[in-house]
Every structure is written in structure tokens, then in C-alpha cells.
Write a protein that holds these residues in place. Structure first.
Motif, short mmCIF file in Angstrom:
data_model
loop_
_atom_site.label_atom_id
_atom_site.label_comp_id
_atom_site.label_asym_id
_atom_site.label_seq_id
_atom_site.Cartn_x
_atom_site.Cartn_y
_atom_site.Cartn_z
N TYR A 61 47.97 29.94 45.08
CA TYR A 61 46.75 28.93 44.38
C TYR A 61 46.67 29.63 42.99
N SER A 62 46.79 28.89 42.53
CA SER A 62 46.51 28.46 40.38
C SER A 62 44.60 27.88 40.44
N PHE A 63 44.67 29.17 39.71
CA PHE A 63 43.07 29.07 39.00
C PHE A 63 43.22 29.25 37.47
N LEU A 64 42.12 28.11 37.01
CA LEU A 64 42.01 28.28 35.84
C LEU A 64 40.29 28.59 35.32
N ASP A 65 40.04 30.01 34.87
CA ASP A 65 38.87 30.31 34.80
C ASP A 65 38.59 29.87 32.83
N ILE A 66 37.91 28.62 33.14
CA ILE A 66 37.65 29.19 31.36
C ILE A 66 36.03 29.49 31.04
N GLY A 67 36.53 30.03 30.01
CA GLY A 67 35.10 30.88 29.93
C GLY A 67 35.50 32.38 30.79
N ALA A 68 36.87 32.92 30.23
CA ALA A 68 36.67 34.40 31.13
C ALA A 68 35.69 35.57 30.43
N ASN A 69 35.13 35.27 29.47
CA ASN A 69 34.37 36.43 29.49
C ASN A 69 35.53 37.92 29.20
N ILE A 70 34.83 38.95 30.09
CA ILE A 70 35.69 40.40 29.92
C ILE A 70 36.38 40.00 31.42
N LYS A 74 51.91 35.16 44.33
CA LYS A 74 52.94 34.26 44.15
C LYS A 74 51.64 33.28 43.58
N GLY A 75 50.78 33.46 43.71
CA GLY A 75 49.71 32.79 42.82
C GLY A 75 49.38 33.41 41.15
N MET A 76 48.64 32.28 40.53
CA MET A 76 48.45 32.23 39.27
C MET A 76 46.77 32.22 38.39
N VAL A 77 46.80 32.88 37.54
CA VAL A 77 44.75 32.95 37.55
C VAL A 77 45.36 32.53 35.62
N TYR A 78 44.65 32.25 34.98
CA TYR A 78 45.38 31.01 33.83
C TYR A 78 43.43 31.46 33.34
N ALA A 79 43.50 32.89 32.28
CA ALA A 79 42.17 33.42 31.83
C ALA A 79 41.68 33.02 30.22
N ALA A 90 45.48 46.61 36.90
CA ALA A 90 47.27 46.03 37.57
C ALA A 90 47.56 44.85 38.17
N CYS A 91 46.78 44.07 37.32
CA CYS A 91 46.93 42.45 37.82
C CYS A 91 48.19 42.49 36.44
N ARG A 92 48.63 41.08 37.62
CA ARG A 92 50.35 40.84 37.18
C ARG A 92 50.38 39.33 37.06
N ASN A 93 49.58 38.90 37.15
CA ASN A 93 49.34 37.33 38.01
C ASN A 93 48.25 36.29 37.13
N ILE A 94 47.85 37.49 35.79
CA ILE A 94 46.86 36.39 35.12
C ILE A 94 47.48 36.78 33.51
N GLU A 95 47.17 35.37 32.65
CA GLU A 95 47.54 34.99 32.04
C GLU A 95 46.74 34.90 31.10
N ASP A 124 51.50 20.93 30.94
CA ASP A 124 52.43 19.90 31.29
C ASP A 124 51.35 19.46 33.30
N GLU A 125 50.62 18.03 33.24
CA GLU A 125 50.28 18.02 33.97
C GLU A 125 50.58 18.03 35.82
N SER A 126 51.79 18.95 35.42
CA SER A 126 52.68 18.83 36.80
C SER A 126 52.41 20.29 37.63
N THR A 127 52.14 21.34 36.62
CA THR A 127 51.86 22.29 36.11
C THR A 127 49.96 22.78 37.76
N LEU A 128 50.22 23.32 38.67
CA LEU A 128 49.82 22.98 40.06
C LEU A 128 48.52 23.60 39.13
N VAL A 129 47.01 23.25 39.40
CA VAL A 129 45.30 23.98 39.65
C VAL A 129 45.30 23.31 40.44
#
Length: 295
Positions: A93-102, A116-121, A140-145, A195-200
Motif C-alpha cells: 500500500y501507499s501512505f501519505l503523511d501530511i505533517g510528518a513532523n519528526i 513494495k509499498g510507499m510512504v510520502y512524508a 533504514a527505511c528505503r520506502n519513504i520519500e 499524477d491522479e493514477s498514483t496509488l494512495v
């Protein structure tokens, strides 16, 4: 630069467990326990703390009276919100964390969604972003942008106002007082970033009263993806204007057909979901959980 590592695992689990109990006297005791069982936070300074969730966080409880002090005193922060991450996130899954703080929620979510998932911080406070990145690296989180921008319904340059009278996470695009100096930050729309096709699949929004602008700026994406939302709402902000919980609820209803919930107790404790049938049932200061009927 390295920092000392601290772990108060047994004491934190005891304090946190007592705070989950819906027994008034027990919970009052749990609030006083940190002073009895833990060192003085003023003397601790910056250190890496192992939380009860197994992730490590660089914190300074002598400076921050919000997330970082809570982590130091209890080994956790917003256990109710963390419970929701486990409920609505799965591998891939993909998670969008708006206001990720620390980065506490982002790092925990990273484990749920897997490689295989993604986190947008998303974090607007440029003074907080290096700590966020440090905590990502510690685990060691390699799936966080990390996306170091302020989100709104327009793009450009904005002023971010820190609110240290509350805590590090109190920074807002809404000025706290006349004459206050702000930090220049880049402001973007989610619909321009994605893009609107990006999974979240799950979106957490905690932006100190700027929630409607954030949602409107991502409306095309959200209407396409129909994610679950965890949105902080409040009618109790001490120094700032902001939307009412009902306004936020009405805005989400324009995205799709949603059911609305709050957690029994508060976002600080684990608890079952209670459906919100009318605006009168909305919390004054807590999360609302917005779930599309397809979920």
C-alpha cells in the motif's frame, strides 16, 4: 554526529498500558508515573529513543513538549492513530503523511507497507526536515520519500509560522499573532505533485488548521483514488483561526461517499471506532476517520 541511545521499554509499556485503561483513577496515576519512573526530561537533551513500537527516534524532550516529550514519557505518541495505521495499511500500500513532523508515523507505516509499498512524508518546517530524515535513516527505511513543502490549494512561496509555545509540530501557515516572523517555504498543490493514477490508500493530515486547503489542492487525485483519511480537526486551537470539524467533514463528502468515525476515548489511546452520524457527533479536538464505502 552520533547521539546516546536510551531505552525504557518495561517502564514505557507499563505507563502506556495504564493510559489505555478507561478507568479514571488509573489513568490519573499513569500521568504521574513518568516523573516517578523516568529521568528528568530537561536533563536528557538529544538522544535516540527506542519506542514501544520497536522503531528508534531522535528526540529532544527538553525542547519539544509535544511528540518528543510524549515519546520520552510513554514510548509512544497517538497510539490511536498508530492503531489506525495497522488497520488500514497492508503490504504494497501507499501512505501519505501530511505533517510528518519528526517521522514517527511515517517510519511505523514504512514497516506496514513493506518494500513494495510507499510512504510520502510531507513536512513543511525546514528546521524539522533534517530530524525527519535522520529518523528515516536510523530505521533504514528505503520506502519513504521526504517532500519538504507546504501543501495548499495554490502554489508559490508561503510563510510558515513556528509555534514553540505549543510544540515543534505546532508550526502552521496560519499566523499565530500580529507581527510574527515566518519562515519562507515552497507551497505546492498535491494535484501538481502527483499524477491522479498514483496509488494512495491512506492519508493522514495534521496541518494545524490548514486542512481544507490541503484537501482542495489534491481533489482530483483524491477523487480518483478514494483513500481512507485520518484528519485532525479542532475547535480548540488557542491562537489561530481554522475550519470547524463540520467544514472538514463536508469537504470530504465532495470527494466521494464516505462514512465517518472517531475513536472511543481519543487519538492518544487505542479504542474502537464509533460512527459519526451527524455533525453534532463530531469531536471538538481529535481525529476524524473518513472511510469510503468501498472499504
Amino acid at each position: 554526529m552520533s547521539f546516546p541511545e536510551r531505552s525504557f521499554s518495561f517502564r514505557h509499556k507499563l505507563i502506556s498500558t495504564l493510559r489505555d485503561l478507561d478507568i479514571k483513577g488509573i489513568r490519573r496515576l499513569s500521568v504521574s508515573l513518568p516523573k516517578l519512573l523516568l529521568p528528568d526530561p530537561e536533563a536528557m537533551g538529544k538522544h535516540v529513543l527506542k519506542t514501544i513500537h520497536g522503531v528508534k527516534m531522535l528526540i529532544d524532550p527538553s525542547v519539544d513538549q509535544g511528540v518528543e516529550l510524549s515519546l520520552f514519557e510513554t514510548g509512544t505518541y497517538e497510539k490511536g492513530t498508530i492503531q489506525l495505521l495497522g488497520k488500514y495499511l497492508e503490504a504494497g500500500y501507499s501512505f501519505l503523511d501530511i505533517g510528518a513532523n519528526i517521522g514517527l508515523m511515517s517510519v511505523i507505516a514504512s514497516g506496514y507497507v513493506g518494500e513494495k509499498g510507499m510512504v510520502y512524508a510531507v513536512e513543511a518546517n525546514l528546521n524539522t526536515v533534517p530530524i525527519l530524515q535522520k529518523n528515516i535513516d536510523l530505521n533504514a527505511c528505503r520506502n519513504i520519500e521526504v517532500i519538504p513543502v507546504a501543501l495548499s490549494d495554490m502554489s508559490g512561496i508561503a510563510l510558515l509560522f513556528e509555534n514553540w509555545e505549543v510544540n515543534r509540530g505546532g508550526a502552521s501557515l496560519i499566523s499565530q499573532s500580529a507581527g510574527e516572523e515566518g519562515i519562507e517555504v515552497r507551497m505546492e498543490r498535491l494535484d501538481d505533485l502527483f499524477d491522479e493514477s498514483t496509488l494512495v490508500h491512506l492519508v493522514k493530515i495534521d496541518v494545524e488548521g490548514f486542512e481544507p486547503q490541503v484537501i482542495r489542492g489534491g481533489m482530483n487525485w483524491f477523487r480518483k483514488q478514494q483513500p481512507v483519511f485520518i484528519i485532525e480537526v479542532s475547535e480548540k486551537r488557542e491562537k489561530e483561526a481554522g475550519p470547524s470539524p463540520a467544514e472538514v467533514m463536508e469537504l470530504v463528502q465532495t470527494i466521494g461517499t464516505y462514512r465517518f468515525y472517531k475513536q472511543k476515548g481519543t487519538k492518544e489511546r487505542r479504542g474502537k471506532l464509533i460512527e459519526i452520524k451527524t455533525a453534532e457527533n463530531l469531536p471538538n479536538h481529535d481525529n476524524i476517520i473518513c472511510v469510503p464505502r468501498s472499504v
